[in-house]
Design a protein around this motif. Structure first.
Motif, PDB file in Angstrom:
ATOM      1  N   ALA A 166      32.418  43.038  42.407  1.00  0.00           N
ATOM      2  CA  ALA A 166      32.573  43.375  40.991  1.00  0.00           C
ATOM      3  C   ALA A 166      32.217  44.834  40.740  1.00  0.00           C
ATOM      4  O   ALA A 166      32.888  45.524  39.953  1.00  0.00           O
ATOM      5  CB  ALA A 166      31.689  42.457  40.143  1.00  0.00           C
ATOM      6  N   LEU A 208      40.280  38.866  36.986  1.00  0.00           N
ATOM      7  CA  LEU A 208      39.933  39.999  37.844  1.00  0.00           C
ATOM      8  C   LEU A 208      41.076  40.321  38.794  1.00  0.00           C
ATOM      9  O   LEU A 208      41.327  41.486  39.105  1.00  0.00           O
ATOM     10  CB  LEU A 208      38.656  39.691  38.634  1.00  0.00           C
ATOM     11  CG  LEU A 208      37.349  39.717  37.836  1.00  0.00           C
ATOM     12  CD1 LEU A 208      36.189  39.240  38.694  1.00  0.00           C
ATOM     13  CD2 LEU A 208      37.065  41.106  37.303  1.00  0.00           C
ATOM     14  N   THR A 250      35.540  35.989  46.607  1.00  0.00           N
ATOM     15  CA  THR A 250      34.630  35.708  45.493  1.00  0.00           C
ATOM     16  C   THR A 250      34.916  34.301  44.956  1.00  0.00           C
ATOM     17  O   THR A 250      35.934  33.695  45.288  1.00  0.00           O
ATOM     18  CB  THR A 250      34.802  36.735  44.365  1.00  0.00           C
ATOM     19  OG1 THR A 250      36.143  36.681  43.871  1.00  0.00           O
ATOM     20  CG2 THR A 250      34.518  38.139  44.873  1.00  0.00           C
ATOM     21  N   PHE A 251      34.008  33.769  44.143  1.00  0.00           N
ATOM     22  CA  PHE A 251      34.214  32.424  43.633  1.00  0.00           C
ATOM     23  C   PHE A 251      33.887  32.349  42.148  1.00  0.00           C
ATOM     24  O   PHE A 251      33.257  33.239  41.593  1.00  0.00           O
ATOM     25  CB  PHE A 251      33.395  31.406  44.435  1.00  0.00           C
ATOM     26  CG  PHE A 251      31.902  31.620  44.377  1.00  0.00           C
ATOM     27  CD1 PHE A 251      31.107  30.824  43.571  1.00  0.00           C
ATOM     28  CD2 PHE A 251      31.288  32.594  45.156  1.00  0.00           C
ATOM     29  CE1 PHE A 251      29.740  31.009  43.519  1.00  0.00           C
ATOM     30  CE2 PHE A 251      29.919  32.782  45.116  1.00  0.00           C
ATOM     31  CZ  PHE A 251      29.142  31.996  44.287  1.00  0.00           C
ATOM     32  N   GLU A 252      34.330  31.252  41.532  1.00  0.00           N
ATOM     33  CA  GLU A 252      34.244  31.093  40.094  1.00  0.00           C
ATOM     34  C   GLU A 252      32.839  30.683  39.649  1.00  0.00           C
ATOM     35  O   GLU A 252      32.060  30.127  40.417  1.00  0.00           O
ATOM     36  CB  GLU A 252      35.275  30.047  39.632  1.00  0.00           C
ATOM     37  CG  GLU A 252      35.459  29.912  38.133  1.00  0.00           C
ATOM     38  CD  GLU A 252      35.825  31.205  37.459  1.00  0.00           C
ATOM     39  OE1 GLU A 252      34.899  31.882  36.964  1.00  0.00           O
ATOM     40  OE2 GLU A 252      37.010  31.560  37.429  1.00  0.00           O
ATOM     41  N   SER A 253      32.536  30.983  38.390  1.00  0.00           N
ATOM     42  CA  SER A 253      31.256  30.611  37.786  1.00  0.00           C
ATOM     43  C   SER A 253      31.165  29.092  37.593  1.00  0.00           C
ATOM     44  O   SER A 253      32.118  28.453  37.148  1.00  0.00           O
ATOM     45  CB  SER A 253      31.132  31.326  36.436  1.00  0.00           C
ATOM     46  OG  SER A 253      30.486  30.546  35.486  1.00  0.00           O
ATOM     47  N   THR A 308      29.730  38.698  45.498  1.00  0.00           N
ATOM     48  CA  THR A 308      30.508  38.770  44.261  1.00  0.00           C
ATOM     49  C   THR A 308      30.059  39.947  43.403  1.00  0.00           C
ATOM     50  O   THR A 308      30.884  40.644  42.803  1.00  0.00           O
ATOM     51  CB  THR A 308      30.376  37.448  43.475  1.00  0.00           C
ATOM     52  OG1 THR A 308      30.842  36.369  44.288  1.00  0.00           O
ATOM     53  CG2 THR A 308      31.187  37.493  42.188  1.00  0.00           C
ATOM     54  N   ARG A 362      38.642  40.423  46.820  1.00  0.00           N
ATOM     55  CA  ARG A 362      38.447  39.482  45.720  1.00  0.00           C
ATOM     56  C   ARG A 362      38.739  38.039  46.125  1.00  0.00           C
ATOM     57  O   ARG A 362      38.323  37.100  45.457  1.00  0.00           O
ATOM     58  CB  ARG A 362      39.338  39.878  44.540  1.00  0.00           C
ATOM     59  CG  ARG A 362      38.852  41.152  43.855  1.00  0.00           C
ATOM     60  CD  ARG A 362      38.420  40.847  42.426  1.00  0.00           C
ATOM     61  NE  ARG A 362      37.494  41.855  41.926  1.00  0.00           N
ATOM     62  CZ  ARG A 362      37.805  42.784  41.046  1.00  0.00           C
ATOM     63  NH1 ARG A 362      39.015  42.859  40.561  1.00  0.00           N
ATOM     64  NH2 ARG A 362      36.885  43.634  40.622  1.00  0.00           N
ATOM     65  N   LEU A 388      31.208  36.955  34.743  1.00  0.00           N
ATOM     66  CA  LEU A 388      31.076  36.191  35.984  1.00  0.00           C
ATOM     67  C   LEU A 388      29.682  36.337  36.582  1.00  0.00           C
ATOM     68  O   LEU A 388      29.021  35.352  36.924  1.00  0.00           O
ATOM     69  CB  LEU A 388      32.138  36.656  36.984  1.00  0.00           C
ATOM     70  CG  LEU A 388      32.168  35.966  38.353  1.00  0.00           C
ATOM     71  CD1 LEU A 388      32.406  34.468  38.191  1.00  0.00           C
ATOM     72  CD2 LEU A 388      33.254  36.586  39.236  1.00  0.00           C
ATOM     73  N   ARG A 448      37.146  33.331  34.932  1.00  0.00           N
ATOM     74  CA  ARG A 448      36.766  34.738  35.027  1.00  0.00           C
ATOM     75  C   ARG A 448      37.403  35.410  36.253  1.00  0.00           C
ATOM     76  O   ARG A 448      37.857  36.551  36.203  1.00  0.00           O
ATOM     77  CB  ARG A 448      35.249  34.879  35.136  1.00  0.00           C
ATOM     78  CG  ARG A 448      34.467  34.519  33.861  1.00  0.00           C
ATOM     79  CD  ARG A 448      34.502  33.055  33.487  1.00  0.00           C
ATOM     80  NE  ARG A 448      33.490  32.691  32.530  1.00  0.00           N
ATOM     81  CZ  ARG A 448      33.734  32.310  31.277  1.00  0.00           C
ATOM     82  NH1 ARG A 448      34.967  32.283  30.815  1.00  0.00           N
ATOM     83  NH2 ARG A 448      32.738  31.968  30.488  1.00  0.00           N
ATOM     84  N   LYS A 449      37.436  34.669  37.338  1.00  0.00           N
ATOM     85  CA  LYS A 449      37.952  35.233  38.596  1.00  0.00           C
ATOM     86  C   LYS A 449      39.444  35.542  38.510  1.00  0.00           C
ATOM     87  O   LYS A 449      39.906  36.552  39.033  1.00  0.00           O
ATOM     88  CB  LYS A 449      37.676  34.253  39.736  1.00  0.00           C
ATOM     89  CG  LYS A 449      38.117  34.740  41.098  1.00  0.00           C
ATOM     90  CD  LYS A 449      37.800  33.721  42.190  1.00  0.00           C
ATOM     91  CE  LYS A 449      38.390  34.150  43.525  1.00  0.00           C
ATOM     92  NZ  LYS A 449      38.099  33.175  44.596  1.00  0.00           N
ATOM     93  N   SER A 450      40.185  34.673  37.806  1.00  0.00           N
ATOM     94  CA  SER A 450      41.637  34.841  37.750  1.00  0.00           C
ATOM     95  C   SER A 450      42.031  36.145  37.079  1.00  0.00           C
ATOM     96  O   SER A 450      42.982  36.815  37.496  1.00  0.00           O
ATOM     97  CB  SER A 450      42.277  33.658  37.031  1.00  0.00           C
ATOM     98  OG  SER A 450      41.796  33.562  35.701  1.00  0.00           O
TER      99      SER A 450
END
Length: 412
Positions: free
Chosen positions: A16, A86, A189-192, A12, A186, A130, A82-84
């Motif tokens: 980023a 990005l 990757t995964f969410e916080s 991630t 992306r 994130l 946060r991921k959305s």
């Protein structure tokens, strides 16, 4: 933390960092090829019109887009994740830059620069938020260091693309294409976890931008976070963007190009960001490092303005050093992220750097007004002096956040 979790976190961080690389590539691409595109896009502009649209109009549309986008993406990051944002931000600025390669008139160019700026605004804040929430409090500074130092090299890559001889249209296509390719990475990757906990917590306001203004101390802290970054964009938005003008004022021997000045500055910024992150770990302090970098900026700005008859090579060395003094960008965004709770963190971390970028509109307008009456040197001293002084005042009024626990919420 299991090995698989560690590998996912570092993946991630890398994605980023690559996202911010494309962000800076696209952000600086206009500075590098803007005049060329205005002169060759069938717009039939006079040299004076090209300078006017390049120096002020289109640049301010782009930065205005970042100002608005920073607010929208930040609120969405605290409400939806946060991921959305990005995904949404990189898709928008990639398509806008790709479309820029087909531009044939000024109104369309303005709209596309605004949309590109709007999309670019979501990248850094969401990435830092994130990564800060995924990594431990002892190592999150390293994650941000990797993101920002890698991102700064995007400007270097943009300068090399320009030097390779490709057309301005192709340069825009490359910028848009890089973003669309990165979009595929992306998906892995995964969410916080902090945001997942926030999402399932009842009774906590998420992404309430106005909550930053309802409490005096919270508002002061937010304002100080913005002012800490102001000197960076004075350097990049005035000293580097108008570097040929400063070179002419001090009698630099040789021709200075904006592309080379941008490349030198961002090489310095990238190297310096790594050092800033490392030094903050060693000193266990964010504030001391920022104070050091502000002092460097004061010295180098004075050298650019007052040392006469430099060679072009020496002037580019000073551009590199201007980048070095601005190398606390990653640290500045980390400080903003660490000042606020999880329910406002994305809003703050996304809006703060973009409000700083957007402040360039006011800085450039003030510079232009003063320059017409006071000349290049005096206007630079006034605008630069105020920007740097505000930076010093702001960092001295913020709390030290190294090692701070981020798992808490802001109360309204």
């Amino acid at each position: 933390m299991e090995n698989q979790s560690k590998s996912n976190i570092w993946f991630t961080v890398i994605v980023a960092a690559l996202g911010y690389f494309v962000d800076i590539f696209d952000l600086q691409l206009f500075n590098i090829i803007g005049k060329q595109s205005l002169g060759a896009a069938g717009l039939n502009l006079s040299p004076e019109q090209i300078t006017y649209y390049y120096d002020y109009v289109l640049f301010n549309y782009q930065m205005g887009g970042m100002l608005v986008g920073g607010l929208v993406w930040g609120i969405m990051g605290d409400k939806f994740g946060r991921k959305s944002i990005l995904f949404g931000s990189i898709l928008l600025y990639s398509l806008a830059n790709f479309a820029n390669g087909f531009v044939q008139d000024i109104p369309t160019y303005c709209v596309l620069r605004f949309l590109a700026g709007f999309g670019l605004a979501g990248e850094l804040g969401a990435a830092v938020t994130l990564v800060s929430e995924l990594m431990s409090k002892e190592t999150r500074g390293i994650g941000t260091l990797i993101i920002v130092s890698t991102g700064a090299l995007g400007a270097v890559a943009a300068a090399y693309v320009n030097k390779s001889g490709v057309s301005w249209q192709t340069a825009y296509f490359i910028g848009g294409g890089l973003g669309l390719m990165l979009l595929l990475l992306r998906f892995r990757t995964f969410e916080s976890g902090m945001f997942d906990n926030l999402k399932n917590t009842e009774g906590v306001s998420k992404g309430n931008f106005f909550a930053l203004f309802t409490d005096k101390q919270r508002f002061k802290k937010y304002l100080m976070c913005i002012l800490v970054g102001l000197p960076i964009w004075f350097v990049l938005g005035i000293m580097i963007k108008f570097s040929p003008k400063f070179a002419a004022s001090t009698g630099v021997i040789g021709v200075i190009s904006v592309a080379d000045a941008v490349m030198c500055a961002y090489i310095g910024l990238s190297v310096s960001d790594v050092f800033a992150g490392w030094l903050s770990q060693v000193w266990r302090s964010r504030k001391k490092v920022v104070l050091l970098y502000l002092a460097i900026s004061v010295i180098v700005v004075a050298m650019v303005l007052f040392i006469p008859h430099l060679t072009s090579a020496s002037f580019y060395v000073l551009c590199f050093l201007l980048g070095v003094g601005s190398g606390y960008w990653g640290l500045f965004v980390t400080i903003a992220s660490e000042q606020f709770g999880t329910n406002l963190r994305a809003t703050v971390t996304t809006t703060v750097p973009n409000f700083v970028r957007g402040s360039v509109i006011l800085v450039t307008l003030a510079y232009k007004i003063l320059e017409s009456s006071s000349g290049t040197m005096q206007s630079t001293l006034i605008v630069g002096g105020i920007s740097l002084a505000l930076g010093f005042v702001a960092i001295l009024n913020l709390d030290e956040t190294f090692g701070k626990d981020l798992n808490y919420y802001e109360k309204e």
